[in-house]
Design a protein around this motif. Structure first.
Motif, PDB file in Angstrom:
ATOM      1  N   GLY A  20       0.818  -1.207   0.000  1.00 27.19           N
ATOM      2  CA  GLY A  20       0.000   0.000   0.000  1.00 27.19           C
ATOM      3  C   GLY A  20       0.850   1.255   0.000  1.00 27.19           C
ATOM      4  O   GLY A  20       0.582   2.209  -0.742  1.00 27.19           O
ATOM      5  N   VAL A  62       2.377   1.804  -3.409  1.00 29.41           N
ATOM      6  CA  VAL A  62       1.443   2.419  -4.357  1.00 29.41           C
ATOM      7  C   VAL A  62       1.386   3.926  -4.150  1.00 29.41           C
ATOM      8  O   VAL A  62       1.385   4.703  -5.121  1.00 29.41           O
ATOM      9  CB  VAL A  62       0.036   1.798  -4.211  1.00 29.41           C
ATOM     10  CG1 VAL A  62      -0.995   2.573  -5.032  1.00 29.41           C
ATOM     11  CG2 VAL A  62       0.047   0.332  -4.645  1.00 29.41           C
ATOM     12  N   ARG A  63       1.394   4.369  -2.914  1.00 32.91           N
ATOM     13  CA  ARG A  63       1.363   5.814  -2.640  1.00 32.91           C
ATOM     14  C   ARG A  63       2.653   6.487  -3.099  1.00 32.91           C
ATOM     15  O   ARG A  63       2.638   7.631  -3.570  1.00 32.91           O
ATOM     16  CB  ARG A  63       1.118   6.069  -1.150  1.00 32.91           C
ATOM     17  CG  ARG A  63      -0.293   5.710  -0.707  1.00 32.91           C
ATOM     18  CD  ARG A  63      -0.548   6.147   0.728  1.00 32.91           C
ATOM     19  NE  ARG A  63      -0.592   7.603   0.837  1.00 32.91           N
ATOM     20  CZ  ARG A  63      -1.666   8.343   0.549  1.00 32.91           C
ATOM     21  NH1 ARG A  63      -2.778   7.754   0.118  1.00 32.91           N
ATOM     22  NH2 ARG A  63      -1.631   9.643   0.699  1.00 32.91           N
ATOM     23  N   ALA A  84      -3.047   2.364   0.380  1.00 36.85           N
ATOM     24  CA  ALA A  84      -2.830   2.653  -1.036  1.00 36.85           C
ATOM     25  C   ALA A  84      -3.747   3.733  -1.580  1.00 36.85           C
ATOM     26  O   ALA A  84      -3.378   4.466  -2.504  1.00 36.85           O
ATOM     27  CB  ALA A  84      -3.021   1.372  -1.863  1.00 36.85           C
TER      28      ALA A  84
END
Length: 321
Positions: A206, A209-210, A234
């Protein structure tokens, strides 16, 4: 073929006849979903009577029509809807589903209400069309509203995730994906994923993804309770998590962290017949082809379920009749 005691058993039944408003379909192909595996192994949340024919998804040819039928005629290629009575508008409630409340598509002939069918897109085979009712329409609903400039995250390489990737790319969105396989990562990239994250080597995917996107505008949540904490990490501020499955165990949702994201958690229940028809129009216009992992002959239905449960899948598992 029917279920009983957590197994599939062959059975002979007379070919049914359609009543008023119904059509008789000669089944040409059916496909498997996670729900179907739970049903045939006796682990589904709803009690399923012994002898119930499984599989919610299938396609075939209209063999006969009952009195008053106007939507289809003999020889038409058709595919069934997952929710037989949800024609349009907001989701009403769970109804009489195939494979649980009504006999499903793992059979040679099936009688259905004409309202619960849609036409097969011209360029698709029966095997391809059989993948559409649950996985494709769920993905279509999950990515609705996503467009150019948006970032979408999909989990794994099952039917819903692969369809979501395809639909989001048609809409011009950036798509990221998670997997644990280098081979699957290559195939996800070939379908248009800009970044593929190995969730075994990067368990905090997550956060990754950020880092890559600033947060995903839409997350297609397959795992449910087990992966929701990472999906919350995320998702972008004000983004949406589309909950389509609950396949991963464990996990504990941090409500405070979710609240701070100002995000939306939306449950997806496949879609209506009207949604199905709009999706098929897009599939036809863009010449989109469903991704099929493997096709099994009808006599190898047990092997199809075994492969679905334990095999390395990418896309949909189909049974050809």
């Amino acid at each position: 073929m029917g279920t009983g005691g957590g197994l599939i058993a062959s059975a002979e039944r007379p070919v049914p006849s359609p009543s008023a408003g119904e059509v008789l379909v000669q089944v040409k192909a059916s496909s498997l979903n996670a729900r179907d595996l739970l049903i045939v192994t006796g682990r589904y949340a709803v009690d399923v009577p012994p002898g119930r024919i499984p599989l919610s998804d299938g396609a075939g040819v209209v063999e006969a029509v009952g009195k008053g039928v106007s939507r289809f005629r003999i020889g038409d290629r058709v595919v069934g809807t997952f929710h037989p009575t949800w024609l349009y508008g907001p989701f009403p409630e769970w109804g009489q589903l195939r494979g649980t409340h009504r006999d499903g598509w793992l059979t040679e002939y099936l009688v259905l209400d004409e309202q619960s069918l849609v036409a097969v897109p011209d360029q698709l085979s029966f095997e391809e069309a059989a993948t559409l009712p649950c996985a494709a329409l769920t993905a279509w609903s999950a990515v609705s509203g996503v467009g150019p400039g948006d970032a979408l995250l999909v989990q794994g390489s099952g039917g819903v995730s692969v369809f979501a990737l395809q639909f989001a790319r048609l809409a011009g969105a950036r798509v990221l994906a998670t997997t644990s396989s280098d081979t699957k990562a290559q195939r996800l990239s070939a379908l248009g994923a800009s970044d593929v994250i190995d969730y075994t080597s990067t368990p905090e995917w997550g956060a990754r993804v950020r880092e890559l996107t600033g947060g995903a505008d839409r997350v297609v949540e397959i795992g449910g309770a087990g992966t929701l904490p990472q999906s919350i990490d995320a998702v972008a501020q004000g983004g949406q998590i589309a909950l389509v499955g609950n396949l991963a165990t464990g996990g504990d949702m941090d409500v405070t962290r979710f609240f701070r994201r100002a995000a939306t958690l939306r449950s997806i229940s496949v879609g209506s017949r009207s949604d199905f028809e709009r999706m098929n129009k897009a599939i036809g216009q863009h010449r989109l082809r469903p991704v099929i992992d493997r096709v099994f002959p009808f006599k190898e239905a047990l092997e199809a379920f075994a492969h679905f449960e334990k095999g390395p899948r990418f896309g949909k598992v189909v049974i050809s009749h």
